[in-house]
Scaffold this motif. Structure first.
Motif, PDB file in Angstrom:
ATOM      1  N   GLU A  19       0.837  -1.206   0.000  1.00  0.00           N
ATOM      2  CA  GLU A  19       0.000   0.000   0.000  1.00  0.00           C
ATOM      3  C   GLU A  19       0.875   1.260   0.000  1.00  0.00           C
ATOM      4  OE1 GLU A  19      -0.519  -2.519   2.276  1.00  0.00           O
ATOM      5  OE2 GLU A  19      -2.242  -3.387   1.243  1.00  0.00           O
ATOM      6  N   VAL A  78       2.129   1.848  -3.496  1.00  0.00           N
ATOM      7  CA  VAL A  78       1.052   2.431  -4.305  1.00  0.00           C
ATOM      8  C   VAL A  78       0.887   3.914  -3.963  1.00  0.00           C
ATOM      9  CG1 VAL A  78      -1.439   2.366  -4.760  1.00  0.00           C
ATOM     10  CG2 VAL A  78      -0.129   0.241  -4.650  1.00  0.00           C
ATOM     11  N   TYR A 128       3.598   5.944  -5.513  1.00  0.00           N
ATOM     12  CA  TYR A 128       3.277   6.094  -6.933  1.00  0.00           C
ATOM     13  C   TYR A 128       2.223   7.191  -7.121  1.00  0.00           C
ATOM     14  CZ  TYR A 128       2.023   4.684 -11.693  1.00  0.00           C
ATOM     15  OH  TYR A 128       1.772   4.666 -13.043  1.00  0.00           O
ATOM     16  N   GLU A 129       1.229   7.234  -6.243  1.00  0.00           N
ATOM     17  CA  GLU A 129       0.203   8.281  -6.315  1.00  0.00           C
ATOM     18  C   GLU A 129       0.808   9.664  -6.067  1.00  0.00           C
ATOM     19  OE1 GLU A 129      -3.510   7.741  -4.212  1.00  0.00           O
ATOM     20  OE2 GLU A 129      -3.359   5.574  -4.475  1.00  0.00           O
TER      21      GLU A 129
END
Length: 172
Positions: free
Chosen positions: A52, A55, A58-59
């Motif tokens: 998580e 991710v 990356y966001e």
């Protein structure tokens, strides 16, 4: 006399091996080895502790970053910027990763001679340094653009080498 010399050499070798390893670890990102001003803890945050978190990183990068004249990096999206991990991202980007071309070249040089697999925090910091270098290459012109682009390529090669290191080992 021979025993004293032997004991002294063994002590020296042991101390040298311990200090050299710790010193070389600290040298990739020396800013991460400093103490925080407000506490006795090291300034050594890590973003990626779970899938998580990867991710979310990356966001952060997709949400667009703002880099001001003082080279401070911030997340443009206010909702993402309010997250706890965003504060760690801010610390890594603004306190730990190198920003000058000299520091980035020094990092590239150290990475090119690094013979072990990078720890996850060193890997993520190198990736973030690469992102910053790409931004600077895009914003520069002429000779400066070439210098930043060369630094980007060197960081890419170092990361590629790190990822391939386990596969490049010759069987014994």
């Amino acid at each position: 006399m021979l025993w004293k010399t032997l004991v002294l050499l063994l002590f020296y070798y042991s101390a040298h091996a311990t200090v050299t390893y710790r010193w070389s670890r600290a040298m990739l990102f020396p800013a991460a080895q400093r103490f925080k001003r407000s506490s006795a803890a090291f300034l050594n945050p890590v973003l990626q502790n779970s899938l998580e978190d990867v991710v979310l990183l990356y966001e952060f990068l997709l949400a667009e970053l703002d880099i001001d004249k003082g080279q401070r990096i911030s997340i443009k999206d206010e909702e993402l910027a309010s997250l706890r991990k965003a504060a760690e991202f801010d610390t890594i980007c603004n306190e730990i990763i190198p920003k000058s071309i000299t520091e980035i070249r020094r990092l590239s040089s150290r990475l090119s001679s690094y013979s072990r697999v990078l720890k996850k925090e060193d890997f993520e910091r190198t990736v973030l340094t690469m992102v910053y270098t790409a931004y600077r290459a895009a914003q520069s012109q002429g000779h400066q653009k070439d210098i930043w682009a060369e630094s980007f390529v060197n960081l890419y090669k170092a990361l590629k080498n790190d990822l391939m290191l386990p596969y490049n080992k010759q069987p014994s």
